[in-house]
Design a protein around this motif. Sequence first.
Motif, PDB file in Angstrom:
ATOM      1  N   PHE A   1       0.856  -1.189   0.000  1.00  0.00           N
ATOM      2  CA  PHE A   1       0.000   0.000   0.000  1.00  0.00           C
ATOM      3  C   PHE A   1       0.894   1.242   0.000  1.00  0.00           C
ATOM      4  N   PRO A   2       0.620   2.241  -0.864  1.00  0.00           N
ATOM      5  CA  PRO A   2       1.542   3.383  -1.028  1.00  0.00           C
ATOM      6  C   PRO A   2       1.473   4.418   0.091  1.00  0.00           C
ATOM      7  N   LEU A   3       1.710   3.990   1.329  1.00  0.00           N
ATOM      8  CA  LEU A   3       1.683   4.918   2.458  1.00  0.00           C
ATOM      9  C   LEU A   3       2.809   5.943   2.386  1.00  0.00           C
ATOM     10  N   HIS A   4       3.879   5.622   1.659  1.00  0.00           N
ATOM     11  CA  HIS A   4       5.013   6.545   1.568  1.00  0.00           C
ATOM     12  C   HIS A   4       4.643   7.835   0.844  1.00  0.00           C
ATOM     13  N   LEU A   5       3.519   7.830   0.106  1.00  0.00           N
ATOM     14  CA  LEU A   5       3.099   9.027  -0.612  1.00  0.00           C
ATOM     15  C   LEU A   5       2.487  10.065   0.323  1.00  0.00           C
ATOM     16  N   VAL A   6       2.051   9.641   1.494  1.00  0.00           N
ATOM     17  CA  VAL A   6       1.420  10.540   2.473  1.00  0.00           C
ATOM     18  C   VAL A   6       2.499  11.029   3.428  1.00  0.00           C
ATOM     19  N   GLU A   7       2.711  12.340   3.468  1.00  0.00           N
ATOM     20  CA  GLU A   7       3.837  12.887   4.221  1.00  0.00           C
ATOM     21  C   GLU A   7       3.479  13.288   5.645  1.00  0.00           C
ATOM     22  N   HIS A   8       2.355  13.960   5.840  1.00  0.00           N
ATOM     23  CA  HIS A   8       2.019  14.462   7.172  1.00  0.00           C
ATOM     24  C   HIS A   8       1.729  13.292   8.118  1.00  0.00           C
ATOM     25  N   PRO A   9       2.268  13.298   9.339  1.00  0.00           N
ATOM     26  CA  PRO A   9       2.066  12.176  10.273  1.00  0.00           C
ATOM     27  C   PRO A   9       0.599  11.888  10.571  1.00  0.00           C
ATOM     28  N   VAL A  10      -0.205  12.942  10.751  1.00  0.00           N
ATOM     29  CA  VAL A  10      -1.629  12.735  11.043  1.00  0.00           C
ATOM     30  C   VAL A  10      -2.325  12.120   9.828  1.00  0.00           C
ATOM     31  N   ALA A  11      -2.018  12.641   8.641  1.00  0.00           N
ATOM     32  CA  ALA A  11      -2.611  12.092   7.423  1.00  0.00           C
ATOM     33  C   ALA A  11      -2.185  10.650   7.204  1.00  0.00           C
ATOM     34  N   LYS A  12      -0.928  10.347   7.509  1.00  0.00           N
ATOM     35  CA  LYS A  12      -0.441   8.975   7.357  1.00  0.00           C
ATOM     36  C   LYS A  12      -1.156   8.035   8.327  1.00  0.00           C
ATOM     37  N   ALA A  13      -1.388   8.514   9.554  1.00  0.00           N
ATOM     38  CA  ALA A  13      -2.106   7.697  10.536  1.00  0.00           C
ATOM     39  C   ALA A  13      -3.525   7.405  10.041  1.00  0.00           C
TER      40      ALA A  13
ATOM     41  N   TYR B   1      -7.568  -0.612  -0.808  1.00  0.00           N
ATOM     42  CA  TYR B   1      -6.377  -1.288  -1.308  1.00  0.00           C
ATOM     43  C   TYR B   1      -6.572  -1.690  -2.770  1.00  0.00           C
ATOM     44  N   ALA B   2      -7.750  -2.219  -3.094  1.00  0.00           N
ATOM     45  CA  ALA B   2      -8.015  -2.661  -4.459  1.00  0.00           C
ATOM     46  C   ALA B   2      -7.998  -1.492  -5.441  1.00  0.00           C
ATOM     47  N   VAL B   3      -8.608  -0.379  -5.056  1.00  0.00           N
ATOM     48  CA  VAL B   3      -8.636   0.795  -5.937  1.00  0.00           C
ATOM     49  C   VAL B   3      -7.226   1.339  -6.136  1.00  0.00           C
ATOM     50  N   SER B   4      -6.456   1.433  -5.065  1.00  0.00           N
ATOM     51  CA  SER B   4      -5.097   1.944  -5.172  1.00  0.00           C
ATOM     52  C   SER B   4      -4.228   1.037  -6.034  1.00  0.00           C
ATOM     53  N   ALA B   5      -4.388  -0.275  -5.876  1.00  0.00           N
ATOM     54  CA  ALA B   5      -3.573  -1.220  -6.642  1.00  0.00           C
ATOM     55  C   ALA B   5      -3.879  -1.163  -8.121  1.00  0.00           C
ATOM     56  N   SER B   6      -5.087  -0.730  -8.486  1.00  0.00           N
ATOM     57  CA  SER B   6      -5.466  -0.677  -9.898  1.00  0.00           C
ATOM     58  C   SER B   6      -4.920   0.557 -10.621  1.00  0.00           C
ATOM     59  N   LEU B   7      -4.413   1.536  -9.853  1.00  0.00           N
ATOM     60  CA  LEU B   7      -3.900   2.760 -10.470  1.00  0.00           C
ATOM     61  C   LEU B   7      -2.441   2.580 -10.898  1.00  0.00           C
ATOM     62  N   PRO B   8      -2.060   3.106 -12.057  1.00  0.00           N
ATOM     63  CA  PRO B   8      -0.633   3.101 -12.427  1.00  0.00           C
ATOM     64  C   PRO B   8       0.179   3.886 -11.400  1.00  0.00           C
ATOM     65  N   GLU B   9       1.389   3.453 -11.158  1.00  0.00           N
ATOM     66  CA  GLU B   9       2.208   4.064 -10.110  1.00  0.00           C
ATOM     67  C   GLU B   9       2.431   5.552 -10.343  1.00  0.00           C
ATOM     68  N   ARG B  10       2.543   5.966 -11.593  1.00  0.00           N
ATOM     69  CA  ARG B  10       2.803   7.380 -11.892  1.00  0.00           C
ATOM     70  C   ARG B  10       1.603   8.266 -11.575  1.00  0.00           C
ATOM     71  N   GLU B  11       0.409   7.682 -11.458  1.00  0.00           N
ATOM     72  CA  GLU B  11      -0.796   8.470 -11.194  1.00  0.00           C
ATOM     73  C   GLU B  11      -1.144   8.537  -9.714  1.00  0.00           C
ATOM     74  N   ARG B  12      -0.414   7.832  -8.887  1.00  0.00           N
ATOM     75  CA  ARG B  12      -0.698   7.832  -7.452  1.00  0.00           C
ATOM     76  C   ARG B  12      -0.122   9.076  -6.782  1.00  0.00           C
ATOM     77  N   SER B  13      -0.784   9.517  -5.740  1.00  0.00           N
ATOM     78  CA  SER B  13      -0.292  10.637  -4.942  1.00  0.00           C
ATOM     79  C   SER B  13      -0.974  10.602  -3.581  1.00  0.00           C
ATOM     80  N   GLY B  14      -0.366  11.294  -2.614  1.00  0.00           N
ATOM     81  CA  GLY B  14      -0.936  11.343  -1.281  1.00  0.00           C
ATOM     82  C   GLY B  14      -2.337  11.947  -1.235  1.00  0.00           C
TER      83      GLY B  14
END
Length: 247
Positions: free
Chosen positions: A103-115, A126-139
């Motif tokens: 799961f791309p948690l590394h894209l979320v920077e703020h500690p509260v947002a990451k929590a 998880y399923a929706v995130s996994a279906s996205l191309p890596e270049r289109e993902r963001s926090g």
Amino acid sequence: MQQDVLTFPAASASATRRTRIPQGARDSLSAGLGIFPLGIALGLMVMQAGLPWWLAPALSLAAFAGSLELLLVGMVATSTPLAAVALTVLVVNFRHVFYAFSFPLHLVEHPVAKAYAVYAMIDEAYAVSASLPERERSGPRLLAMQIACEAYWVGGGLVGVALGAVLPGPVKGLEFALCALFTVLTLDAFRSRKELPSVLLAGVSVTVALTLTPGTAMFTALLLFVALLLARHAVTARRTGREASHA
């Protein structure tokens, strides 16, 4: 000139964020078509079990785990011992440990947002995130999608509570909602050849549990399935490391 150079990246980042948030909300629509009706089922189950209406949104906010919440309604209604509830929560939600590996948690920077991203890491997100191309993902896109998914679930529960309060009699078959949820997830796994081994391991777990411990088949199957998934992960990691060393 120097001030313009300094402010341009900030303005560009803000514009990108404003674009990503609506994209995340749109990403959630396909999952929302399943989450909202299940939320309604949860609200109806709470009312039909004779529990207070506020338990539906309270469970949705405290746990935010669809399959677990549907189980908890029955456990709360029958005054199940706390130790059994805690063990059920651990076993049912242990699969989320495996989600964290990709799961791309590394894209979320703020500690509260990451929590929050960790808290809202449900199956559908998880399923929706996994279906996205890596270049289109963001926090921002990830968080917007997760917030929208929770809104569908909480909103569906409130609608279910309202329906349960006005319906003249109980709705039969709501207990099948949990079975239907897992049936859909299984069919989705079958469509992906990558997840076919997991489906086969689940089938083996259920077969062994029904044969050896028919009285506690669900609990045994869950424990055995977790053990088999851990073994599969270890074998896969060892094979990947061996291939990397040869390359």
